[in-house]
Structures are given as structure tokens and as C-alpha cells.
Motif scaffolding. Sequence first.
Motif, PDB file in Angstrom:
ATOM      1  N   ALA A 138      37.252  63.897  24.719  1.00  0.00           N
ATOM      2  CA  ALA A 138      38.208  63.534  25.768  1.00  0.00           C
ATOM      3  C   ALA A 138      39.611  64.045  25.455  1.00  0.00           C
ATOM      4  CB  ALA A 138      38.230  62.020  25.934  1.00  0.00           C
ATOM      5  N   PHE A 139      40.333  64.437  26.490  1.00  0.00           N
ATOM      6  CA  PHE A 139      41.735  64.812  26.342  1.00  0.00           C
ATOM      7  C   PHE A 139      42.515  64.214  27.500  1.00  0.00           C
ATOM      8  CE2 PHE A 139      39.367  68.029  28.539  1.00  0.00           C
ATOM      9  CZ  PHE A 139      40.193  68.604  29.480  1.00  0.00           C
ATOM     10  N   GLU A 140      43.816  64.416  27.479  1.00  0.00           N
ATOM     11  CA  GLU A 140      44.744  63.810  28.442  1.00  0.00           C
ATOM     12  C   GLU A 140      44.216  63.745  29.891  1.00  0.00           C
ATOM     13  OE1 GLU A 140      47.886  62.905  27.186  1.00  0.00           O
ATOM     14  OE2 GLU A 140      48.385  61.961  29.129  1.00  0.00           O
ATOM     15  N   ARG A 141      43.853  64.879  30.416  1.00  0.00           N
ATOM     16  CA  ARG A 141      43.458  64.990  31.819  1.00  0.00           C
ATOM     17  C   ARG A 141      42.286  64.069  32.184  1.00  0.00           C
ATOM     18  NH1 ARG A 141      41.105  70.594  34.360  1.00  0.00           N
ATOM     19  NH2 ARG A 141      40.839  69.867  36.516  1.00  0.00           N
ATOM     20  N   CYS A 142      41.411  63.826  31.199  1.00  0.00           N
ATOM     21  CA  CYS A 142      40.197  63.043  31.441  1.00  0.00           C
ATOM     22  C   CYS A 142      40.497  61.617  31.890  1.00  0.00           C
ATOM     23  CB  CYS A 142      39.334  63.015  30.187  1.00  0.00           C
ATOM     24  SG  CYS A 142      38.986  64.655  29.539  1.00  0.00           S
ATOM     25  N   MET A 143      41.667  61.096  31.487  1.00  0.00           N
ATOM     26  CA  MET A 143      42.012  59.722  31.813  1.00  0.00           C
ATOM     27  C   MET A 143      42.544  59.585  33.232  1.00  0.00           C
ATOM     28  SD  MET A 143      43.690  58.909  28.194  1.00  0.00           S
ATOM     29  CE  MET A 143      42.911  60.116  27.132  1.00  0.00           C
ATOM     30  N   GLN A 144      43.035  60.707  33.779  1.00  0.00           N
ATOM     31  CA  GLN A 144      43.691  60.629  35.082  1.00  0.00           C
ATOM     32  C   GLN A 144      42.835  61.149  36.230  1.00  0.00           C
ATOM     33  OE1 GLN A 144      46.738  62.972  33.578  1.00  0.00           O
ATOM     34  NE2 GLN A 144      47.415  61.295  32.263  1.00  0.00           N
ATOM     35  N   GLU A 145      42.089  62.188  35.960  1.00  0.00           N
ATOM     36  CA  GLU A 145      41.460  62.914  37.051  1.00  0.00           C
ATOM     37  C   GLU A 145      39.945  62.850  36.951  1.00  0.00           C
ATOM     38  OE1 GLU A 145      41.595  67.477  38.383  1.00  0.00           O
ATOM     39  OE2 GLU A 145      43.402  66.753  37.351  1.00  0.00           O
ATOM     40  N   PRO A 182      36.289  52.907  34.047  1.00  0.00           N
ATOM     41  CA  PRO A 182      37.501  53.551  33.559  1.00  0.00           C
ATOM     42  C   PRO A 182      38.041  54.542  34.598  1.00  0.00           C
ATOM     43  CG  PRO A 182      35.742  53.661  31.923  1.00  0.00           C
ATOM     44  CD  PRO A 182      35.124  53.170  33.186  1.00  0.00           C
ATOM     45  N   THR A 183      39.324  54.834  34.530  1.00  0.00           N
ATOM     46  CA  THR A 183      39.933  55.804  35.444  1.00  0.00           C
ATOM     47  C   THR A 183      39.487  57.221  35.074  1.00  0.00           C
ATOM     48  OG1 THR A 183      41.793  55.966  33.946  1.00  0.00           O
ATOM     49  CG2 THR A 183      42.014  54.418  35.785  1.00  0.00           C
ATOM     50  N   GLY A 184      39.743  58.145  35.950  1.00  0.00           N
ATOM     51  CA  GLY A 184      39.456  59.555  35.666  1.00  0.00           C
ATOM     52  C   GLY A 184      37.988  59.779  35.418  1.00  0.00           C
ATOM     53  N   CYS A 185      37.647  60.424  34.316  1.00  0.00           N
ATOM     54  CA  CYS A 185      36.244  60.577  33.941  1.00  0.00           C
ATOM     55  C   CYS A 185      35.773  59.247  33.372  1.00  0.00           C
ATOM     56  CB  CYS A 185      36.081  61.679  32.900  1.00  0.00           C
ATOM     57  SG  CYS A 185      34.398  61.759  32.248  1.00  0.00           S
ATOM     58  N   ALA A 186      34.769  58.658  34.004  1.00  0.00           N
ATOM     59  CA  ALA A 186      34.318  57.325  33.593  1.00  0.00           C
ATOM     60  C   ALA A 186      33.807  57.311  32.155  1.00  0.00           C
ATOM     61  CB  ALA A 186      33.232  56.830  34.539  1.00  0.00           C
ATOM     62  N   PHE A 187      33.524  58.475  31.622  1.00  0.00           N
ATOM     63  CA  PHE A 187      32.985  58.566  30.264  1.00  0.00           C
ATOM     64  C   PHE A 187      34.098  58.656  29.214  1.00  0.00           C
ATOM     65  CE2 PHE A 187      30.656  61.262  26.970  1.00  0.00           C
ATOM     66  CZ  PHE A 187      29.849  60.224  26.508  1.00  0.00           C
ATOM     67  N   HIS A 188      35.365  58.779  29.647  1.00  0.00           N
ATOM     68  CA  HIS A 188      36.417  59.136  28.683  1.00  0.00           C
ATOM     69  C   HIS A 188      36.592  58.172  27.501  1.00  0.00           C
ATOM     70  CE1 HIS A 188      39.627  56.756  30.899  1.00  0.00           C
ATOM     71  NE2 HIS A 188      39.987  56.569  29.650  1.00  0.00           N
ATOM     72  N   HIS A 210      29.585  74.234  39.553  1.00  0.00           N
ATOM     73  CA  HIS A 210      28.455  75.124  39.290  1.00  0.00           C
ATOM     74  C   HIS A 210      28.743  75.960  38.048  1.00  0.00           C
ATOM     75  CE1 HIS A 210      25.587  78.399  40.986  1.00  0.00           C
ATOM     76  NE2 HIS A 210      24.980  77.580  40.139  1.00  0.00           N
ATOM     77  N   LEU A 211      27.845  75.926  37.086  1.00  0.00           N
ATOM     78  CA  LEU A 211      28.039  76.706  35.869  1.00  0.00           C
ATOM     79  C   LEU A 211      27.289  78.035  35.910  1.00  0.00           C
ATOM     80  CD1 LEU A 211      27.625  74.083  33.002  1.00  0.00           C
ATOM     81  CD2 LEU A 211      29.734  75.106  33.813  1.00  0.00           C
ATOM     82  N   GLY A 212      26.429  78.201  36.908  1.00  0.00           N
ATOM     83  CA  GLY A 212      25.551  79.372  36.960  1.00  0.00           C
ATOM     84  C   GLY A 212      24.114  78.899  36.981  1.00  0.00           C
ATOM     85  N   GLY A 213      23.223  79.743  37.480  1.00  0.00           N
ATOM     86  CA  GLY A 213      21.817  79.354  37.591  1.00  0.00           C
ATOM     87  C   GLY A 213      21.702  78.108  38.448  1.00  0.00           C
ATOM     88  N   GLU A 214      21.035  77.089  37.924  1.00  0.00           N
ATOM     89  CA  GLU A 214      20.944  75.820  38.653  1.00  0.00           C
ATOM     90  C   GLU A 214      21.657  74.719  37.876  1.00  0.00           C
ATOM     91  OE1 GLU A 214      17.493  75.110  41.285  1.00  0.00           O
ATOM     92  OE2 GLU A 214      16.426  76.253  39.749  1.00  0.00           O
ATOM     93  N   HIS A 215      22.625  75.159  37.084  1.00  0.00           N
ATOM     94  CA  HIS A 215      23.299  74.261  36.154  1.00  0.00           C
ATOM     95  C   HIS A 215      24.633  73.769  36.737  1.00  0.00           C
ATOM     96  CE1 HIS A 215      23.901  73.664  31.513  1.00  0.00           C
ATOM     97  NE2 HIS A 215      23.884  72.543  32.177  1.00  0.00           N
ATOM     98  N   TYR A 216      24.805  72.461  36.785  1.00  0.00           N
ATOM     99  CA  TYR A 216      26.019  71.835  37.310  1.00  0.00           C
ATOM    100  C   TYR A 216      26.520  70.793  36.317  1.00  0.00           C
ATOM    101  CZ  TYR A 216      24.407  73.795  41.749  1.00  0.00           C
ATOM    102  OH  TYR A 216      23.980  74.651  42.729  1.00  0.00           O
ATOM    103  N   VAL A 217      27.839  70.680  36.204  1.00  0.00           N
ATOM    104  CA  VAL A 217      28.377  69.665  35.301  1.00  0.00           C
ATOM    105  C   VAL A 217      29.660  69.080  35.884  1.00  0.00           C
ATOM    106  CG1 VAL A 217      29.818  71.224  33.886  1.00  0.00           C
ATOM    107  CG2 VAL A 217      28.841  69.148  32.851  1.00  0.00           C
ATOM    108  N   ALA A 218      29.900  67.816  35.595  1.00  0.00           N
ATOM    109  CA  ALA A 218      31.156  67.170  35.988  1.00  0.00           C
ATOM    110  C   ALA A 218      31.936  66.855  34.726  1.00  0.00           C
ATOM    111  CB  ALA A 218      30.869  65.889  36.782  1.00  0.00           C
ATOM    112  N   CYS A 219      32.768  67.784  34.292  1.00  0.00           N
ATOM    113  CA  CYS A 219      33.521  67.602  33.056  1.00  0.00           C
ATOM    114  C   CYS A 219      34.694  68.577  33.037  1.00  0.00           C
ATOM    115  CB  CYS A 219      32.603  67.841  31.857  1.00  0.00           C
ATOM    116  SG  CYS A 219      33.476  67.930  30.280  1.00  0.00           S
ATOM    117  N   HIS A 220      35.859  68.103  32.623  1.00  0.00           N
ATOM    118  CA  HIS A 220      37.072  68.940  32.625  1.00  0.00           C
ATOM    119  C   HIS A 220      37.043  70.045  31.561  1.00  0.00           C
ATOM    120  CE1 HIS A 220      38.889  66.609  35.691  1.00  0.00           C
ATOM    121  NE2 HIS A 220      39.048  65.517  34.975  1.00  0.00           N
TER     122      HIS A 220
END
Length: 321
Positions: A295-302, A283-289, A308-318
Motif C-alpha cells: 500500500a502507498f499514499e494513493r491507496c487510502m484515498q482513491e 476502509p476508504t480508497g482501496c478496501a484492502f489497503h 485491463h492488463l492484457g489477454g483476459e487479465h483484469y486487476v483493481a490496484c493502483h
Amino acid sequence: MSYLLEVKGLCKHFPIKKGVLRKTVGLVKAVDQVSFYVKPGETFGLVGESGCGKSTTGRAILRLIEPTSGQIYFEGEDIVKLSRTHLRKARRDMQMVFQDPYASLNPRMTVTELIEEPLQVHGLYSTKERREKVFELMEIVGLNRSYHDRYPHEFSGGQRQRIGIARALALQPKLIIADEPVSALDVSIQSQVVNLMEDLQEEFNLSYIFIAHDLSVVRHISDRVGVMYLGRMVEIGTKQELYQEPAHPYTEALLSAVPIPNPKAKRERIVLKGDVPSPANPPTGCAFHPRCPKAFERCMQERPELIHLGGEHYVACHLYG
Ligand code: SF4
Ligand code: MG
């Protein structure tokens, strides 16, 4: 903190070929821009549904398959750039344990021959010394040395995995990539093998990349965990960060499906709609959308980048950043 292994922007793309001329008609991005690190002596759990690229990632790190692009620093040296000769040396420090020990062990070789083989390949020790090493290794992994002339079929699944582990240990590696090492075993045997791996880690200061499709299996053994979806890393965190405060909707869904004793966690089961899409046509944008409850609008496009969320925590999500 210096890392033992640092993977940066790793990609493994397979061409899709069609017709008699084998014309390339597309690309499967089995591993796409994956980055993470492993510290000395720690276990990095790598989790995701089958086909998400976790095994391909493991194999690409060892260059059992050639990465399409990206860097793989092992003790500061980019092993993607190493020639075959230098790679051979690096391979001694990085070993693999496979999911199905039966398929990965030559049925016509005795335990002694199987465990001795890596030493022989690398031209280490005299014949007599190698035999001694084999006995030592058998003991270390909990195999009775009187079984030394038996063949793989004479062992149980758990014992065969111990042979696989002894083989991996023979060259005194620093990193072991274990690709679903307990998935083929009975639940009662699984914990024995996991416990053995933990003991060995302590004794030899090993680092592990422990690949599993299930968050419950890696919870016990991992210091940090990475979650993959359709070839991409979607979340990385310490065990505490990831299991107690999962950030990515996919991690939340995976966690909701496994029984984890955490009174604070919401126990509502999140059922994802649909199946994992084909990696040949993500899928386009976030492959999980298409499956994401948030999911919202932006997730389909980008496409979301890992932030980095802090500590050793990382996430790929709008939803973040
Ligand atoms: Fe869901 Fe959007 Fe986050 Fe992707 S980016 S996980 S679709 S909320
Ligand atoms: Mg796999």
C-alpha cells in the motif's frame, strides 16, 4: 465471443437498521460494482474469504435475492428487468447447487421426490415419464437407482451432493451456480464430486460459476477465476494468468497460502496483517489497503477500478495502469 452471462456493475446493499423504529443507520455493501462474464461451456471460479460477497453474488444472479442495482445479462437479456413470470422461465436455465446438501434437501422427501420436484414445479412430463427421468438422472450422477425410495439421511455427504446435482440437472440448465459445493465434504470425496461436475459439463455443455474460499479447490476445474475482497472484484484472469502471474497483492497472498505445484512461483508465504474489516464500515480508497504489504499514499484515498492488463487479465490496484 458472445457471453452466456454478463454481470455489469452488480450491487447488493443491505440497510443496517437500529432501534424500535428500525431506522436505517448505514449500509452494508455486500456486493459492490461487481462485473464479470461467463462464456458458454466454461467454469468461472469465484474466490474469496467468507463474507466477501461471493455467495451473495451467486444468489443475486439467480434473483434469489434482489440486486440493488446493476445488470445481469443471460443470453443477452437483462434478467434484473424480468417480471416474475418471465423469470421463472429463465430460472430453468440457471440452477444452483448449495454448499450443504443436507440443509438444502427436504429430509421428509425421498430421492425420487427430491429429483422429481423441479420437473413437477415446472409442469414437465407425465408422472411415468418423470419417474423415468429420475432414474436417468440418478444414473448420470452415479447414484444406484435401487436407492430411489431412500431419504437424505440414508446417504453420505458426497451422495447427498450428487442428489443436489441431479436436482439441478433435472431442468437441463445452461448455467449452474455451485456455492462451495465441496467445502463440507472430506477431501477424498471432494475430488469425486469435482470430477463428476467436470464430466457433466462436458456431456451437457454446462457453464459453471464455482464458488470457493480456497484457490486450490477451483484451480483444477476453472477456466477463469475471479477474486473478491469485501464485496468487490479485485482480479480476474484465466487460470494461467491468475495462478502464474497474480497481479493483485491479495491474490498473491491467497496463492502463497496454498500448495500449488508451480516451480516458477515464489513460494514465500505472505501473511496478511489484521482481519478482514467489517463490510459495514469498509476502509476508504482501496478496501484492502490496511492489510496490503504494498500500500502507498494513493491507496487510502482513491478506489482502484478494474483495469485491463492484457489477454483476459483484469486487476483493481493502483500499482497498475
Ligand atoms: Fe495494495 Fe494499493 Fe493495490 Fe490496494 S491499490 S491492493 S492497497 S497496492
Ligand atoms: Mg458463502
